[in-house]
Design a protein around this motif. Structure first.
Motif, PDB file in Angstrom:
ATOM      1  N   GLU A 257       0.842  -1.195   0.000  1.00  0.00           N
ATOM      2  CA  GLU A 257       0.000   0.000   0.000  1.00  0.00           C
ATOM      3  C   GLU A 257       0.880   1.248   0.000  1.00  0.00           C
ATOM      4  O   GLU A 257       1.746   1.409   0.859  1.00  0.00           O
ATOM      5  N   ASN A 258       0.660   2.136  -0.967  1.00  0.00           N
ATOM      6  CA  ASN A 258       1.410   3.384  -1.048  1.00  0.00           C
ATOM      7  C   ASN A 258       0.780   4.440  -0.150  1.00  0.00           C
ATOM      8  O   ASN A 258      -0.432   4.644  -0.182  1.00  0.00           O
ATOM      9  N   LEU A 259       1.616   5.115   0.634  1.00  0.00           N
ATOM     10  CA  LEU A 259       1.146   6.111   1.590  1.00  0.00           C
ATOM     11  C   LEU A 259       2.036   7.341   1.566  1.00  0.00           C
ATOM     12  O   LEU A 259       3.160   7.303   1.056  1.00  0.00           O
ATOM     13  N   SER A 260       1.532   8.428   2.146  1.00  0.00           N
ATOM     14  CA  SER A 260       2.400   9.560   2.455  1.00  0.00           C
ATOM     15  C   SER A 260       3.182   9.220   3.715  1.00  0.00           C
ATOM     16  O   SER A 260       2.819   8.291   4.463  1.00  0.00           O
ATOM     17  N   LEU A 261       4.243   9.968   3.981  1.00  0.00           N
ATOM     18  CA  LEU A 261       5.006   9.750   5.208  1.00  0.00           C
ATOM     19  C   LEU A 261       4.115   9.950   6.430  1.00  0.00           C
ATOM     20  O   LEU A 261       4.156   9.150   7.385  1.00  0.00           O
ATOM     21  N   GLY A 262       3.293  10.992   6.402  1.00  0.00           N
ATOM     22  CA  GLY A 262       2.399  11.267   7.528  1.00  0.00           C
ATOM     23  C   GLY A 262       1.399  10.150   7.758  1.00  0.00           C
ATOM     24  O   GLY A 262       1.100   9.791   8.905  1.00  0.00           O
ATOM     25  N   ASP A 263       0.862   9.586   6.667  1.00  0.00           N
ATOM     26  CA  ASP A 263      -0.105   8.491   6.798  1.00  0.00           C
ATOM     27  C   ASP A 263       0.550   7.239   7.381  1.00  0.00           C
ATOM     28  O   ASP A 263      -0.061   6.527   8.179  1.00  0.00           O
ATOM     29  N   LEU A 264       1.797   6.965   6.973  1.00  0.00           N
ATOM     30  CA  LEU A 264       2.481   5.807   7.545  1.00  0.00           C
ATOM     31  C   LEU A 264       2.725   6.015   9.036  1.00  0.00           C
ATOM     32  O   LEU A 264       2.509   5.097   9.837  1.00  0.00           O
ATOM     33  N   GLU A 265       3.166   7.198   9.427  1.00  0.00           N
ATOM     34  CA  GLU A 265       3.406   7.466  10.838  1.00  0.00           C
ATOM     35  C   GLU A 265       2.113   7.299  11.649  1.00  0.00           C
ATOM     36  O   GLU A 265       2.135   6.765  12.758  1.00  0.00           O
ATOM     37  N   ALA A 266       0.995   7.745  11.074  1.00  0.00           N
ATOM     38  CA  ALA A 266      -0.296   7.577  11.751  1.00  0.00           C
ATOM     39  C   ALA A 266      -0.672   6.104  11.856  1.00  0.00           C
ATOM     40  O   ALA A 266      -1.180   5.642  12.891  1.00  0.00           O
ATOM     41  N   ARG A 267      -0.434   5.339  10.803  1.00  0.00           N
ATOM     42  CA  ARG A 267      -0.742   3.910  10.820  1.00  0.00           C
ATOM     43  C   ARG A 267       0.117   3.184  11.859  1.00  0.00           C
ATOM     44  O   ARG A 267      -0.386   2.331  12.609  1.00  0.00           O
ATOM     45  N   LEU A 268       1.397   3.516  11.904  1.00  0.00           N
ATOM     46  CA  LEU A 268       2.279   2.890  12.882  1.00  0.00           C
ATOM     47  C   LEU A 268       1.901   3.280  14.305  1.00  0.00           C
ATOM     48  O   LEU A 268       2.011   2.470  15.233  1.00  0.00           O
ATOM     49  N   THR A 269       1.440   4.500  14.481  1.00  0.00           N
ATOM     50  CA  THR A 269       0.974   4.932  15.796  1.00  0.00           C
ATOM     51  C   THR A 269      -0.173   4.041  16.271  1.00  0.00           C
ATOM     52  O   THR A 269      -0.233   3.641  17.438  1.00  0.00           O
ATOM     53  N   GLU A 270      -1.088   3.692  15.363  1.00  0.00           N
ATOM     54  CA  GLU A 270      -2.181   2.777  15.709  1.00  0.00           C
ATOM     55  C   GLU A 270      -1.651   1.378  16.015  1.00  0.00           C
ATOM     56  O   GLU A 270      -2.052   0.756  17.004  1.00  0.00           O
ATOM     57  N   LEU A 271      -0.737   0.890  15.196  1.00  0.00           N
ATOM     58  CA  LEU A 271      -0.217  -0.465  15.372  1.00  0.00           C
ATOM     59  C   LEU A 271       0.612  -0.596  16.642  1.00  0.00           C
ATOM     60  O   LEU A 271       0.706  -1.682  17.219  1.00  0.00           O
TER      61      LEU A 271
END
Length: 286
Positions: A257-271
């Motif tokens: 899945e392609n993401l922005s840097l901000g979106d990845l950081e948000a996803r990792l924050t959830e994980l």
């Protein structure tokens, strides 16, 4: 008395900086943009910071989870160029288990300690077993007879320039059990095709690639199987312009899945259960 003497030797050797398992990434900060490391939210309970050294040079940096025996992430500068994919035995890190007798023995030889080495070389040199080496890191036998999984690089050889840098990626502190279809399929496409396209106008590209711990282990119950593999890049186009991108993949599907840097950081924050994750300095666009 003997225990006290051993601890004094350990403290002395650590102070002299003989081990490449370090208290900070100061010796290999060049692999992090503006020397900014990812936030502590990614830190496991028992971690090791490794300045990955081979042939008397640093090639990338790794944060390692000693309990789960997988890297949390590896940070490197993207490069392609001379050098073929090496055919080399897998290396181990000489000193991830801080308080074992094995660690103390290795500190005797300063030249030996600084570089990664093979299990057989360490076993012969110090008269120890693979099980002792594997007290807090993965060893070769952990990855034998895997089903639907193989050795997935976080810092891949194809993103390094020169034979030594490529060889340095073949250490067990830089790999995780990765879904074999994903590793050979969509993730390989990202590493080889997408990265080449994304970096066409980049002068320098900083990369951090990591793995989110999962809820299962490989059959011998020693090495964790990550739930997700992710990667983020911050590219310096010129003195004023920066660009960034990111991807994430579930480790049981052949999809990236392609993401922005901000979106990845948000996803990792959830994980990572709400602990705020940042990967690069504020200068990299989100």
């Amino acid at each position: 008395m003997l225990r006290l003497l051993l601890l004094q030797v350990l403290a002395s050797c650590l102070w002299l900086g003989h081990s490449e398992v370090v208290t900070s990434f100061e010796d290999c900060h060049q692999f992090f943009y503006e020397r900014a490391t990812p936030s502590d939210a990614l830190h496991p309970k028992k971690l090791a910071r490794i300045c990955q050294r081979y042939s008397n040079s640093y090639h990338y940096a790794t944060l390692y989870d000693r309990d789960r025996r997988i890297p949390v992430y590896s940070a490197y500068i993207y490069g392609t160029g001379s050098g073929k994919k090496p055919h080399t035995p897998w290396f181990v890190e000489p000193s991830t288990d801080t308080f074992s007798s094995f660690y103390l023995a290795k500190l005797i030889n300063e030249t030996y300690l600084k570089d990664m080495d093979t299990e057989s070389s360490i076993e012969k040199k110090y008269k120890i077993t693979a099980q002792q080496i594997g007290e807090s890191q993965a060893i070769n036998q952990d990855y034998n007879n895997l089903q639907d999984l193989n050795r997935g690089h976080l810092s891949p050889s194809g993103h390094q320039s020169g034979n030594n840098s490529k060889t340095a990626t073949f250490t067990l502190t830089n790999i995780v059990p990765q879904n074999s279809t994903l590793n050979k399929g969509a993730w390989n496409d990202y590493e080889t095709k997408t990265m080449a396209e994304k970096t066409e106008d980049c002068k320098t590209t900083y990369v951090i690639t990591g793995a989110v711990p999962g809820n299962t282990n490989i059959p011998n119950n020693r090495v964790n199987v990550p739930s997700h593999i992710w990667s983020a890049a911050c590219c310096l186009v010129n003195k004023k312009r920066r660009k960034a991108w990111a991807v994430i993949a579930e480790n049981d599907k052949n999809e990236v899945e392609n993401l922005s840097l901000g979106d990845l950081e948000a996803r990792l924050t959830e994980l990572y259960k709400g602990k705020r994750v940042t990967l690069f300095s504020k200068a990299c666009p989100r």
